[in-house]
Design a protein around this motif. Structure first.
Motif, PDB file in Angstrom:
ATOM      1  N   ILE A 113       0.976  -1.238  -0.060  1.00 27.00           N
ATOM      2  CA  ILE A 113      -0.128  -0.022   0.273  1.00 27.00           C
ATOM      3  C   ILE A 113       0.755   1.444   0.029  1.00 27.00           C
ATOM      4  CG2 ILE A 113      -1.937   1.391   1.061  1.00 27.00           C
ATOM      5  CD1 ILE A 113      -2.443  -1.655   3.274  1.00 27.00           C
ATOM      6  N   THR A 114       0.655   2.121  -0.533  1.00 28.00           N
ATOM      7  CA  THR A 114       1.247   3.434  -1.456  1.00 28.00           C
ATOM      8  C   THR A 114       0.482   4.421  -1.588  1.00 28.00           C
ATOM      9  OG1 THR A 114       2.411   3.217  -3.077  1.00 28.00           O
ATOM     10  CG2 THR A 114       3.684   2.406  -1.604  1.00 28.00           C
ATOM     11  N   GLY A 115       0.537   5.585  -1.025  1.00 26.84           N
ATOM     12  CA  GLY A 115       0.186   6.855  -1.813  1.00 26.84           C
ATOM     13  C   GLY A 115       0.430   7.898  -0.954  1.00 26.84           C
ATOM     14  N   ASN A 116      -0.911   8.600  -1.200  1.00 29.64           N
ATOM     15  CA  ASN A 116      -0.761  10.109  -0.830  1.00 29.64           C
ATOM     16  C   ASN A 116      -1.803  10.252   0.491  1.00 29.64           C
ATOM     17  OD1 ASN A 116       1.524  11.047  -1.641  1.00 29.64           O
ATOM     18  ND2 ASN A 116       0.690  12.345  -3.001  1.00 29.64           N
ATOM     19  N   PHE A 117      -1.010  10.421   1.813  1.00 28.17           N
ATOM     20  CA  PHE A 117      -2.074  10.650   2.939  1.00 28.17           C
ATOM     21  C   PHE A 117      -2.946  12.021   3.492  1.00 28.17           C
ATOM     22  CE2 PHE A 117      -0.945   6.632   1.949  1.00 28.17           C
ATOM     23  CZ  PHE A 117      -1.820   5.726   1.599  1.00 28.17           C
ATOM     24  N   ASP A 118      -4.254  12.429   4.260  1.00 33.03           N
ATOM     25  CA  ASP A 118      -3.570  12.981   5.183  1.00 33.03           C
ATOM     26  C   ASP A 118      -3.602  12.947   5.857  1.00 33.03           C
ATOM     27  OD1 ASP A 118      -5.030  16.286   5.281  1.00 33.03           O
ATOM     28  OD2 ASP A 118      -6.591  15.403   6.770  1.00 33.03           O
ATOM     29  N   ILE A 119      -2.902  13.992   6.616  1.00 39.66           N
ATOM     30  CA  ILE A 119      -2.466  13.343   8.302  1.00 39.66           C
ATOM     31  C   ILE A 119      -3.584  13.313   8.950  1.00 39.66           C
ATOM     32  CG2 ILE A 119      -2.577  16.004   8.955  1.00 39.66           C
ATOM     33  CD1 ILE A 119       0.090  14.044  10.168  1.00 39.66           C
ATOM     34  N   GLU A 120      -4.705  13.649   8.852  1.00 41.74           N
ATOM     35  CA  GLU A 120      -5.739  13.006   9.716  1.00 41.74           C
ATOM     36  C   GLU A 120      -5.861  11.712   9.848  1.00 41.74           C
ATOM     37  OE1 GLU A 120      -5.711  16.663  11.726  1.00 41.74           O
ATOM     38  OE2 GLU A 120      -6.104  17.450   9.782  1.00 41.74           O
ATOM     39  N   PHE A 122      -4.915   9.636   7.681  1.00 42.80           N
ATOM     40  CA  PHE A 122      -2.965   9.275   8.166  1.00 42.80           C
ATOM     41  C   PHE A 122      -2.593   8.377   9.891  1.00 42.80           C
ATOM     42  CE2 PHE A 122       1.712   8.353   9.059  1.00 42.80           C
ATOM     43  CZ  PHE A 122       1.693   8.087   8.607  1.00 42.80           C
ATOM     44  N   ILE A 123      -3.376   9.346  10.854  1.00 47.52           N
ATOM     45  CA  ILE A 123      -3.199   8.744  11.910  1.00 47.52           C
ATOM     46  C   ILE A 123      -4.493   8.114  12.548  1.00 47.52           C
ATOM     47  CG2 ILE A 123      -3.282  10.397  14.524  1.00 47.52           C
ATOM     48  CD1 ILE A 123      -1.065   9.950  13.239  1.00 47.52           C
ATOM     49  N   LYS A 124      -5.887   8.636  11.990  1.00 51.58           N
ATOM     50  CA  LYS A 124      -6.937   7.880  12.337  1.00 51.58           C
ATOM     51  C   LYS A 124      -7.217   6.728  12.920  1.00 51.58           C
ATOM     52  CE  LYS A 124     -10.722  10.493  10.456  1.00 51.58           C
ATOM     53  NZ  LYS A 124     -11.266  10.068   9.363  1.00 51.58           N
ATOM     54  N   PRO A 125      -6.492   5.404  12.614  1.00 53.72           N
ATOM     55  CA  PRO A 125      -6.514   4.409  12.402  1.00 53.72           C
ATOM     56  C   PRO A 125      -6.113   4.030  13.405  1.00 53.72           C
ATOM     57  CG  PRO A 125      -6.088   4.260   9.823  1.00 53.72           C
ATOM     58  CD  PRO A 125      -5.984   6.030  11.043  1.00 53.72           C
ATOM     59  N   TYR A 126      -5.336   4.670  14.914  1.00 54.95           N
ATOM     60  CA  TYR A 126      -4.359   4.264  15.605  1.00 54.95           C
ATOM     61  C   TYR A 126      -4.852   4.744  16.768  1.00 54.95           C
ATOM     62  CZ  TYR A 126      -1.793   3.093  11.223  1.00 54.95           C
ATOM     63  OH  TYR A 126      -1.611   3.139   9.885  1.00 54.95           O
ATOM     64  N   GLN A 127      -4.509   3.573  17.946  1.00 53.92           N
ATOM     65  CA  GLN A 127      -5.010   4.510  18.516  1.00 53.92           C
ATOM     66  C   GLN A 127      -4.201   5.321  19.337  1.00 53.92           C
ATOM     67  OE1 GLN A 127      -6.931   3.565  21.843  1.00 53.92           O
ATOM     68  NE2 GLN A 127      -5.912   4.737  22.788  1.00 53.92           N
ATOM     69  N   LEU A 128      -4.007   6.703  20.033  1.00 54.54           N
ATOM     70  CA  LEU A 128      -3.316   7.240  21.066  1.00 54.54           C
ATOM     71  C   LEU A 128      -2.569   7.125  22.381  1.00 54.54           C
ATOM     72  CD1 LEU A 128      -4.899  11.061  20.335  1.00 54.54           C
ATOM     73  CD2 LEU A 128      -2.516   9.950  18.564  1.00 54.54           C
ATOM     74  N   GLU A 129      -1.328   6.953  21.835  1.00 52.02           N
ATOM     75  CA  GLU A 129      -0.801   6.743  23.552  1.00 52.02           C
ATOM     76  C   GLU A 129       0.557   7.705  24.134  1.00 52.02           C
ATOM     77  OE1 GLU A 129       1.172   2.982  23.037  1.00 52.02           O
ATOM     78  OE2 GLU A 129       0.209   1.785  22.224  1.00 52.02           O
ATOM     79  N   GLU A 130       0.386   7.694  25.417  1.00 55.07           N
ATOM     80  CA  GLU A 130       1.383   8.769  26.204  1.00 55.07           C
ATOM     81  C   GLU A 130       2.859   7.741  26.213  1.00 55.07           C
ATOM     82  OE1 GLU A 130       1.586  12.210  29.817  1.00 55.07           O
ATOM     83  OE2 GLU A 130       1.319   9.774  30.329  1.00 55.07           O
ATOM     84  N   ARG A 131       4.098   7.876  25.992  1.00 57.19           N
ATOM     85  CA  ARG A 131       5.081   7.541  26.028  1.00 57.19           C
ATOM     86  C   ARG A 131       5.582   8.469  26.437  1.00 57.19           C
ATOM     87  NH1 ARG A 131       6.111   2.552  22.309  1.00 57.19           N
ATOM     88  NH2 ARG A 131       4.100   1.586  21.979  1.00 57.19           N
ATOM     89  N   ILE A 132       6.444   8.618  27.445  1.00 56.21           N
ATOM     90  CA  ILE A 132       7.067   9.514  28.636  1.00 56.21           C
ATOM     91  C   ILE A 132       8.760   8.290  28.104  1.00 56.21           C
ATOM     92  CG2 ILE A 132       7.859  10.244  31.056  1.00 56.21           C
ATOM     93  CD1 ILE A 132       4.889   9.770  31.520  1.00 56.21           C
ATOM     94  N   TYR A 133       9.143   9.268  27.471  1.00 52.88           N
ATOM     95  CA  TYR A 133      10.751   8.987  26.861  1.00 52.88           C
ATOM     96  C   TYR A 133      11.131   9.718  27.325  1.00 52.88           C
ATOM     97  CZ  TYR A 133       8.620   5.293  24.088  1.00 52.88           C
ATOM     98  OH  TYR A 133       8.387   3.804  23.178  1.00 52.88           O
ATOM     99  N   ARG A 134      12.964   9.106  27.990  1.00 48.75           N
ATOM    100  CA  ARG A 134      13.846  10.113  28.163  1.00 48.75           C
ATOM    101  C   ARG A 134      14.775  10.365  26.497  1.00 48.75           C
ATOM    102  NH1 ARG A 134      14.690   5.753  31.725  1.00 48.75           N
ATOM    103  NH2 ARG A 134      15.337   4.455  30.246  1.00 48.75           N
ATOM    104  N   MET A 135      15.612  11.370  26.644  1.00 48.33           N
ATOM    105  CA  MET A 135      15.846  12.143  25.641  1.00 48.33           C
ATOM    106  C   MET A 135      17.006  12.303  25.347  1.00 48.33           C
ATOM    107  SD  MET A 135      14.321  14.233  21.732  1.00 48.33           S
ATOM    108  CE  MET A 135      15.272  16.274  23.230  1.00 48.33           C
ATOM    109  N   ARG A 136      17.760  11.221  24.633  1.00 51.37           N
ATOM    110  CA  ARG A 136      19.177  12.325  25.085  1.00 51.37           C
ATOM    111  C   ARG A 136      19.931  12.985  24.247  1.00 51.37           C
ATOM    112  NH1 ARG A 136      24.234  12.312  24.326  1.00 51.37           N
ATOM    113  NH2 ARG A 136      25.750  11.298  26.121  1.00 51.37           N
ATOM    114  N   CYS A 137      20.224  13.515  23.797  1.00 52.87           N
ATOM    115  CA  CYS A 137      20.880  14.559  22.778  1.00 52.87           C
ATOM    116  C   CYS A 137      22.004  13.892  22.512  1.00 52.87           C
ATOM    117  CB  CYS A 137      20.107  15.751  22.373  1.00 52.87           C
ATOM    118  SG  CYS A 137      21.195  16.631  21.391  1.00 52.87           S
ATOM    119  N   VAL A 138      22.859  13.966  21.151  1.00 54.61           N
ATOM    120  CA  VAL A 138      24.045  13.408  20.825  1.00 54.61           C
ATOM    121  C   VAL A 138      24.950  15.019  21.711  1.00 54.61           C
ATOM    122  CG1 VAL A 138      23.991  14.759  18.539  1.00 54.61           C
ATOM    123  CG2 VAL A 138      26.324  12.676  19.245  1.00 54.61           C
TER     124      VAL A 138
END
Ligand code: MTE
Length: 319
Positions: A113-120, A122-138
């Motif tokens: 499956i390929t193509g162009n998708f509007d952001i809305e 694109f995201i709609k099919p999935y369950q939103l999750e909160e992920r609290i992550y550490r971010m380590r910059c180089v």
């Protein structure tokens, strides 16, 4: 990169109430953020033209850390986003006019499956999750950020990659008018990043559309950016407009700029120094100017989830 001149809080609700909505305590804290944003107050400071809507129906995740979350001021005013300038305060200041809607994402390459998708859509099919992550910059600093997003693995599966798809390539919007930093030749634009298909289908990476329970501010990569918590922050490409499934390893922007300094893998590794500085320790943003640096953990502390991806790989050579 180029080197240039409270309490334990677990949920985004508490954070947004305490750190985000409480404008008075922010002002009273006397915290001076570059760019003169203090006088405008927190809402206009960080969310000038952004709807910054509250996101609904967000699941919690067992992958979240319970370390203290950074203040939203840190997260939205100390940024790397060279499309809006090279200073840490530039993305906040220079992305205010940026319109992240309408927004299309092109999916191409080795997939059913390929193509162009509007952001809305694109995201709609999935369950939103909160992920609290550490971010380590180089650059040897770190933060703890409450992202909201969708697992990248779910998105990848939806497009049904072919067996020939060994890598996933990501690209940021290329538009010098909307992203004036692209007039500079500091990087070859558009910003490009990539993951192996095994990395991209690990449960940890997310496509983030929010922070602190609200839509992503421009300076953090609106409307959608990648978050890969065991890798250096530069893998977390912002403002994504293209995702493609590739047979061979794509070249990334930082690799093209300085191949001996920034590798394709970019796994956080305290034992592999950057040619110009040690990666053994990191400064946690917000911990105060006198706080000593804390040790950096292999794979940024996510070893149990990702070490198997690199079995037999020489991490020093494949940095
Ligand atoms: N994405 C794009 N398109 N352009 C950039 O300059 N900087 C990267 C990454 N994503 C960058 C980018 C770097 S170096 C880091 S450390 C993180 O974004 C910073 O993310 P943050 O500003 O949301 O903390």
């Amino acid at each position: 990169m180029l080197i240039k001149k409270p309490n334990k809080i677990r949920s985004y609700e508490i954070t947004s109430e305490r750190n985000y909505l409480n404008r008075r305590s922010f002002i009273q804290s006397g915290c001076l953020i570059a760019g003169g944003i203090l006088s405008q107050g927190i809402h206009s400071a960080n969310l000038p033209d952004q709807p910054f809507d509250k996101l609904e129906n967000i699941n919690k995740s067992d992958y979240s850390t319970d370390e203290q979350i950074n203040n939203i001021i840190d997260v939205t005013s100390y940024n790397n986003y060279y499309e809006f300038g090279m200073g840490k305060a530039d993305p906040n200041r220079n992305s205010r006019e940026f319109q992240s809607r309408p927004w299309e994402i092109e999916v191409s390459g080795e997939a059913e499956i390929t193509g162009n998708f509007d952001i809305e859509d694109f995201i709609k099919p999935y369950q939103l999750e909160e992920r609290i992550y550490r971010m380590r910059c180089v650059e040897a600093w770190s933060m703890v950020i409450p992202w909201v997003g969708v697992p990248l693995v779910d998105v990848i599966k939806k497009f049904k990659p072919l067996s020939s798809a060994k890598f996933v390539k990501f690209e940021t919007l290329y538009d010098k008018k909307r992203m004036p930093g692209q007039k500079s030749r500091v990087l070859r634009w558009p910003y490009r990043e990539g993951l192996t298909i095994a990395e991209a289908t690990n449960p940890l990476p997310i496509l983030a559309v929010g922070i602190y329970g609200r839509a992503l501010p421009n300076q953090n990569g609106a409307p959608i950016r990648l978050v890969v918590p065991w890798k250096y922050g530069f893998k977390g490409i912002k403002g994504i407009v293209k995702i493609s499934f590739e047979k061979s390893q794509p070249k990334t922007s930082w690799q093209m700029a300085a191949p001996n300094e920034y590798g394709f893998y970019a796994n956080v590794n305290p034992k592999v120094s950057h040619p110009r500085w040690s990666q053994a320790r990191e400064r946690r943003i917000g911990s105060g100017v006198f706080a000593s640096k804390q040790p950096t953990l292999l794979f940024n502390g996510y070893e149990e989830h990702v070490a198997h991806l690199y079995d037999g790989l020489n991490l020093r050579r494949h940095f």
